[in-house]
Design an enzyme around this catalytic site. Sequence first.
Site, PDB file in Angstrom:
ATOM      1  N   ASP A   1       1.925 -10.807   8.374  1.00 19.88           N
ATOM      2  CA  ASP A   1       0.974 -10.298   7.389  1.00 19.88           C
ATOM      3  C   ASP A   1      -0.225 -11.244   7.411  1.00 19.88           C
ATOM      4  OD1 ASP A   1      -0.453 -10.222   4.971  1.00 19.88           O
ATOM      5  OD2 ASP A   1       1.291  -9.801   3.754  1.00 19.88           O
TER       6      ASP A   1
ATOM      7  N   ASP B   1      -0.319  -3.565  -2.173  1.00 22.13           N
ATOM      8  CA  ASP B   1       0.192  -4.900  -2.473  1.00 22.13           C
ATOM      9  C   ASP B   1       0.169  -5.112  -3.989  1.00 22.13           C
ATOM     10  OD1 ASP B   1       0.607  -7.613  -2.815  1.00 22.13           O
ATOM     11  OD2 ASP B   1      -0.602  -8.203  -1.105  1.00 22.13           O
TER      12      ASP B   1
ATOM     13  N   GLU C   1       1.499  -7.680  -6.886  1.00 22.60           N
ATOM     14  CA  GLU C   1       2.071  -8.990  -7.146  1.00 22.60           C
ATOM     15  C   GLU C   1       1.284  -9.687  -8.254  1.00 22.60           C
ATOM     16  OE1 GLU C   1       0.698 -11.910  -3.925  1.00 22.60           O
ATOM     17  OE2 GLU C   1       0.823 -10.020  -2.834  1.00 22.60           O
TER      18      GLU C   1
END
Length: 507
Positions: A43, A134, A136
């Site tokens: 990533d 994503d 988080e």
Amino acid sequence: MRTTPIIALALALAAQLFAGTRADAGTAGTTALPPGYTVNGIDVSSHDHDGKTLNWADRRAAGEEFAFVKATEGTSYVNPYFGQDNQGAKAAGLYVGAYAFGRPDLGNPAGQANHFADNLQWSTDGRTLPPFLDLEWPYLSGTPDCYGLSQSEMRSWISTFLTTVQARIGRTPMIYTNVNWWNPCTGSSGAFSGYPLDISSCGSTPPSVPGWGSNWTFWQYDIDACKRGAAHDSMVFNGSVAQLAALAGGSGGGVTAGDVTGDGKADLVARRTDGTLWLYRNSGSTTPYGSGAQVGVSWQQFLRVLSGDVNGDHRADLVAVRADGTLWLYLNGGNDTSPYGTGTQIGTGWQQFRHVLLADVTGDSRADLVAARQDGTLWLYANGGNDSAPYSAGGQIGTGWGVFTRIAAGDVTGDGRADLVGVQPDGTMSLYANGGSDSAPYSAGGRIGTGWQPFDRVLLGDTNGDNRADVVATKADGSLWLYVNTGNASAPYSAGALIGDGWQQFA
């Protein structure tokens, strides 16, 4: 949500561990793969270019198979290195996906999703992995926990983002998260299990996640980096290289067309994500497929499920490929409410193929197998007539088939031999008519249509009983479309008709 000082400290530590800034990806890493996993990747984001050079050829030579590259954040930021990383990694032979760093604190999930879709360079080239959102802990100081959203607001924000992306690109996107964020910020929601999961975890094995359990697709792990308290970027795929290739686009999967009931008209067999198998009988009307009936369970073990008449009794049997590459035959017993009983293994090594098709190529009324390898070579496995072992050694019958993201097989021209239809990334459709030579049935193709890129499935089957294969196709929104064969070999498919919806539920 409000937090106590102790919880706030824990969240801050988690934010450091799972922040959007990734670890050094300049050269191929030395982190040992977790036991039991063989397909690894990385990533990356713009931070990986701070004084470093990303040498994708070196990473591929070191054994990495895939990469995910940050593309966007919010409604304005675009990673300035995204284009060169996306193209560079593909040129080196990696499968590549894009991701958007979610900013629920900025609101406007549809706007953020559209900004992502505008810049992720989506392609159905067979090398592009589904993109992910994503989710988080915030990395910007002063951003409230869970971005200031309630659990219900967060679930709504996520849903809008994902459905917007799916409608734009025609593929189901993925979710990247960790349980330390997911559980408190979504209320441990299990409502998103239909989206593949990229789980971030510093544990020795990924934790159970509400809705998914242990059914994750990618795992970002890098245990050594976790021990140092640094960000981590090493990933593994939960499957084989062939499965990774299938995820990046390839024929086969959850819906297949064939004459199950023996009336001369193609029915549809579909597999749901829970492994149940469903039969949609052809009613003979202009909207031939209504309510389906469950005809099996435990079909989630297969990479591909294909429908065709293997034993020559004019009822479609099923041929299926497991993740380990074994090939299985399920003969049609003639009972329309429960047509398929116990399967029999009839082959091995089928995980090597990107496309696998089941249709009568040789004209003997028994379905043969046509398969395309990753290198673009095309192979024919003729049906030898032995129901316990119908397919023996294959023979190469073509090259250059790597340009197609979709390949379908069926008798388009009405001569009793299966032709091939291929769809390229730009949406052009080409017909390769069967010339009658079993050793080289397909020569030069001819373009027969454009605009097919919105479809995530393209199937061939005779829906109206005129002995010419029609096209049945699905879009990412679950709509089902029928393109009836006109009989014109140079332009067999004209305007399509919407004949159903809800087909996004199938694997």
